[in-house]
Structure formats: C-alpha cells, structure tokens
Design a protein around this motif. Structure first.
Motif, PDB file in Angstrom:
ATOM      1  N   ALA A 110      -4.973 -71.332  -8.537  1.00 15.04           N
ATOM      2  CA  ALA A 110      -3.750 -72.012  -8.117  1.00 15.04           C
ATOM      3  C   ALA A 110      -2.963 -72.450  -9.348  1.00 15.04           C
ATOM      4  O   ALA A 110      -3.473 -72.455 -10.473  1.00 15.04           O
ATOM      5  CB  ALA A 110      -4.086 -73.211  -7.243  1.00 15.04           C
ATOM      6  N   VAL A 111      -1.702 -72.850  -9.107  1.00 14.25           N
ATOM      7  CA  VAL A 111      -0.870 -73.361 -10.197  1.00 14.25           C
ATOM      8  C   VAL A 111      -0.304 -74.741  -9.907  1.00 14.25           C
ATOM      9  O   VAL A 111       0.170 -75.424 -10.815  1.00 14.25           O
ATOM     10  CB  VAL A 111       0.286 -72.391 -10.534  1.00 14.25           C
ATOM     11  N   ALA A 112      -0.335 -75.179  -8.651  1.00 18.96           N
ATOM     12  CA  ALA A 112       0.218 -76.482  -8.275  1.00 18.96           C
ATOM     13  C   ALA A 112      -0.242 -76.818  -6.870  1.00 18.96           C
ATOM     14  O   ALA A 112      -0.731 -75.953  -6.133  1.00 18.96           O
ATOM     15  CB  ALA A 112       1.749 -76.469  -8.343  1.00 18.96           C
ATOM     16  N   ALA A 113      -0.055 -78.071  -6.479  1.00 16.35           N
ATOM     17  CA  ALA A 113      -0.495 -78.503  -5.154  1.00 16.35           C
ATOM     18  C   ALA A 113       0.138 -77.677  -4.045  1.00 16.35           C
ATOM     19  O   ALA A 113      -0.477 -77.432  -3.005  1.00 16.35           O
ATOM     20  CB  ALA A 113      -0.191 -79.984  -4.960  1.00 16.35           C
ATOM     21  N   TRP A 114       1.365 -77.202  -4.268  1.00 18.19           N
ATOM     22  CA  TRP A 114       2.058 -76.463  -3.212  1.00 18.19           C
ATOM     23  C   TRP A 114       1.448 -75.097  -2.928  1.00 18.19           C
ATOM     24  O   TRP A 114       1.749 -74.497  -1.890  1.00 18.19           O
ATOM     25  CB  TRP A 114       3.550 -76.320  -3.512  1.00 18.19           C
ATOM     26  N   HIS A 137      -1.098 -76.060 -13.157  1.00 18.87           N
ATOM     27  CA  HIS A 137      -0.738 -75.319 -14.368  1.00 18.87           C
ATOM     28  C   HIS A 137       0.168 -76.175 -15.256  1.00 18.87           C
ATOM     29  O   HIS A 137       1.007 -76.924 -14.755  1.00 18.87           O
ATOM     30  CB  HIS A 137      -0.008 -74.049 -13.924  1.00 18.87           C
ATOM     31  N   PRO A 138       0.041 -76.050 -16.577  1.00 22.71           N
ATOM     32  CA  PRO A 138       0.918 -76.857 -17.443  1.00 22.71           C
ATOM     33  C   PRO A 138       2.400 -76.573 -17.247  1.00 22.71           C
ATOM     34  O   PRO A 138       3.230 -77.469 -17.437  1.00 22.71           O
ATOM     35  CB  PRO A 138       0.449 -76.507 -18.858  1.00 22.71           C
ATOM     36  N   ILE A 143     -11.937 -75.182 -11.213  1.00 25.74           N
ATOM     37  CA  ILE A 143     -10.685 -75.899 -11.421  1.00 25.74           C
ATOM     38  C   ILE A 143      -9.778 -75.036 -12.301  1.00 25.74           C
ATOM     39  O   ILE A 143     -10.119 -74.709 -13.432  1.00 25.74           O
ATOM     40  CB  ILE A 143     -10.925 -77.257 -12.104  1.00 25.74           C
ATOM     41  N   GLY A 144      -8.612 -74.664 -11.789  1.00 32.94           N
ATOM     42  CA  GLY A 144      -7.721 -73.843 -12.584  1.00 32.94           C
ATOM     43  C   GLY A 144      -6.516 -73.362 -11.793  1.00 32.94           C
ATOM     44  O   GLY A 144      -6.527 -73.403 -10.563  1.00 32.94           O
ATOM     45  N   GLU A 145      -5.501 -73.031 -12.430  1.00 32.17           N
ATOM     46  CA  GLU A 145      -5.345 -72.849 -13.850  1.00 32.17           C
ATOM     47  C   GLU A 145      -4.826 -74.138 -14.450  1.00 32.17           C
ATOM     48  O   GLU A 145      -3.782 -74.640 -14.044  1.00 32.17           O
ATOM     49  CB  GLU A 145      -4.380 -71.692 -14.118  1.00 32.17           C
ATOM     50  N   VAL A 202     -13.858 -74.561 -15.565  1.00 33.52           N
ATOM     51  CA  VAL A 202     -12.399 -74.622 -15.668  1.00 33.52           C
ATOM     52  C   VAL A 202     -11.846 -73.269 -16.110  1.00 33.52           C
ATOM     53  O   VAL A 202     -12.462 -72.554 -16.907  1.00 33.52           O
ATOM     54  CB  VAL A 202     -11.958 -75.720 -16.660  1.00 33.52           C
ATOM     55  N   LEU A 203     -10.678 -72.930 -15.572  1.00 39.57           N
ATOM     56  CA  LEU A 203      -9.925 -71.749 -15.995  1.00 39.57           C
ATOM     57  C   LEU A 203      -8.732 -72.251 -16.786  1.00 39.57           C
ATOM     58  O   LEU A 203      -7.833 -72.898 -16.229  1.00 39.57           O
ATOM     59  CB  LEU A 203      -9.479 -70.934 -14.781  1.00 39.57           C
ATOM     60  N   LEU A 204      -8.733 -71.961 -18.085  1.00 40.48           N
ATOM     61  CA  LEU A 204      -7.851 -72.652 -19.022  1.00 40.48           C
ATOM     62  C   LEU A 204      -6.677 -71.813 -19.498  1.00 40.48           C
ATOM     63  O   LEU A 204      -6.826 -70.642 -19.862  1.00 40.48           O
ATOM     64  CB  LEU A 204      -8.650 -73.091 -20.247  1.00 40.48           C
ATOM     65  N   HIS A 205      -5.517 -72.447 -19.544  1.00 43.62           N
ATOM     66  CA  HIS A 205      -4.304 -71.918 -20.150  1.00 43.62           C
ATOM     67  C   HIS A 205      -4.239 -72.494 -21.562  1.00 43.62           C
ATOM     68  O   HIS A 205      -4.225 -73.717 -21.730  1.00 43.62           O
ATOM     69  CB  HIS A 205      -3.106 -72.369 -19.308  1.00 43.62           C
TER      70      HIS A 205
END
Length: 279
Positions: free
Chosen positions: A37-41, A63-64, A94-96, A129-132
C-alpha cells in the motif's frame, strides 16, 4: 519460478487489464506478487486484490510521497488495520514506508516522524518492512537501528557498498529491479554482482522502473514505459548473467531470501516455490 517482491498492481495504470497482466506474469514464471500500500486510502484496495488473486499478497503502510497531509489519524488507521489483518495469511508486512529526499517540497522532519512511527508499529507486531530509500539510505538505516527493526527489504536499492553492508548487517534484503538491466548503471550492477547472494531479492516496482528493453533509451527514461510484474523474469536473467550463475540457482536463492525477509509468506511461498523445469 520467480516472486516479484514489490509491485503496485493496484495502480490505476492496470485498471484496464489487471487480470491479463497478472496472467502474463504467471506465464513468464512469476508465481508470487507482493503488493504494498501507499496510503490509508488504498489499504482496502491492496487487501481486496490479494484476496481476489491467489498470486498476490499485500503490505500496509504510508509512502513518503503520501506524507503531506498524513498525520496521527492515518497512523491510528494503519495500526488498526494491521491488527485486523494479522489473521490474514496474505498480509506480509508494513510497507511501503521510508524516506524520499529526492522529490522537492517534501517536509523531511514530517517524513521522518511518520516513518519512525510506522517502524514502531512494525516492531510492535513483529512485522518486516518494505522500505523506500531514495536519496535517504543513511537516514532510513539509522532509524532501523534506533528502533530495532531487523527484517524486511530495502526496495530499489541504489546506495554505496558500505550502505548496502549496513542494511544487510541489520538483517534486511536488498531489492533489485529494472535499474540493474541498464549497462550504464554501473554501481547498481556492481552491487548486484558483489553482494552475497543471500542478500538479494527481485522486484519490478511496476508500473514504474521499467527495464532497459521497455525504455526509450539506455538510461533514465524508464517512466515513459509501463512496467509489469512479468518483467521480473527478465530482471532475473540479467542478474543471473551478471553473477555467472544459472537461473534455477538464482530462483531458489531469491525465493528463499524473500521468505526470510517476509516470514508470513509461509505456506503460500512453499506452495509456489521453484521446481525443476524452471522457465
């Protein structure tokens, strides 16, 4: 067979042909796809995709690049959704999450706070964690060490040998995708060749990070072509050639590494693991 450890298959670029893209990946020998995922949405979107397609598993995180406007309420939602997903065998981590110091206009302090709070959630639930890590290898690694998170993947890794060593010593794997297919990407190719095999996993970051054969030129125009999870098979061919090993050896190693990075792959990974007759 291969596993794509980082693919945004839920992205709008796949809305018209998502099923065909996943089928093409399987035809190319890609048996597993990790969708962060990248955000709650989009938490529910990645979860629904994984439940619909037996080839997919998912991670939840912010995501950042989605950090502007993301605050405590989003973290509360993340923690609640993580807790609710712990019984789901297709939920793997947990990611991204991470830090991006390349894109202009992002608040570094806010990014760092959001990243650290997500690391705390990973630690609380004992999740990888899946890290950017774009232009932020040292800062991302420092927070990992500070908060004691010792499992996961540094996605699309593009740091120095010393930075790579520190991530590996922390217990993380390093993700390699389309960038390694470019002959001018000398540092990335050097890392892919010289790092211990047990440190490497394969990915596409589809629809981004298209490999050389889908891009407009030999370096830097990846964004103009849509990448797909099927291309992890081509990334694997390049990686095997660089290391001077056969495809089956690489397949077994990278699959084992992916499971080590994301233990909740569990039975899913075992059922999909490489067999004789690899493509």
């Amino acid at each position: 067979m291969w596993i794509d450890t980082h693919c945004h298959l839920d992205a709008s670029e796949f809305d018209a042909d998502r099923q065909q893209v996943a089928d093409a990946a399987e035809a190319a020998g890609v048996r597993g796809i990790v969708v962060p995922a990248v955000a709650a949405w989009n938490f529910e979107a990645v979860r629904a995709l994984a439940r619909h397609d037996v080839r997919c598993v998912y991670a939840l995180g912010i995501h950042p690049l989605c950090s502007p406007g993301a605050g405590q309420a989003d973290l509360d939602t993340l923690r609640r959704e993580v807790a609710a997903s712990m019984g789901d065998p297709r939920f793997v981590g947990i990611g991204e999450i991470g830090l991006d110091f390349f894109v202009a206009g992002l608040d570094a302090e806010h990014q760092t706070w959001l990243y650290a709070e997500q690391l705390k959630i990973a630690r609380e639930f004992d999740l990888p964690v899946l890290l950017h890590v774009r232009k932020s290898q040292d800062q991302v690694g420092a927070q990992l060490r500070k908060l004691g998170v010792k499992r996961g993947i540094a996605h699309a890794f593009n740091g120095s040998n010393e930075q790579a060593r520190r991530f590996v010593e922390q217990g993380l794997k390093l993700g390699f995708g389309g960038n390694v297919t470019f002959s001018r990407a000398r540092q990335i190719r050097r890392l892919a060749t010289e790092l211990p095999l047990e440190a490497l996993v394969l990915e596409t970051d589809a629809p981004d990070m298209a490999p050389a054969w889908l891009s407009d030129d030999q370096f830097g125009e990846q964004h103009k072509a849509r990448n797909t999870p099927a291309e992890v098979a081509g990334v694997a061919r390049v990686m095997a050639e660089l290391r001077g090993i056969d495809a089956m050896t690489l397949a077994h190693a990278t699959w084992r590494n992916a499971v080590d990075a994301m233990p909740r792959l569990g039975t899913f990974a075992e059922s999909m693991a490489p067999r004789p007759g690899l493509r």
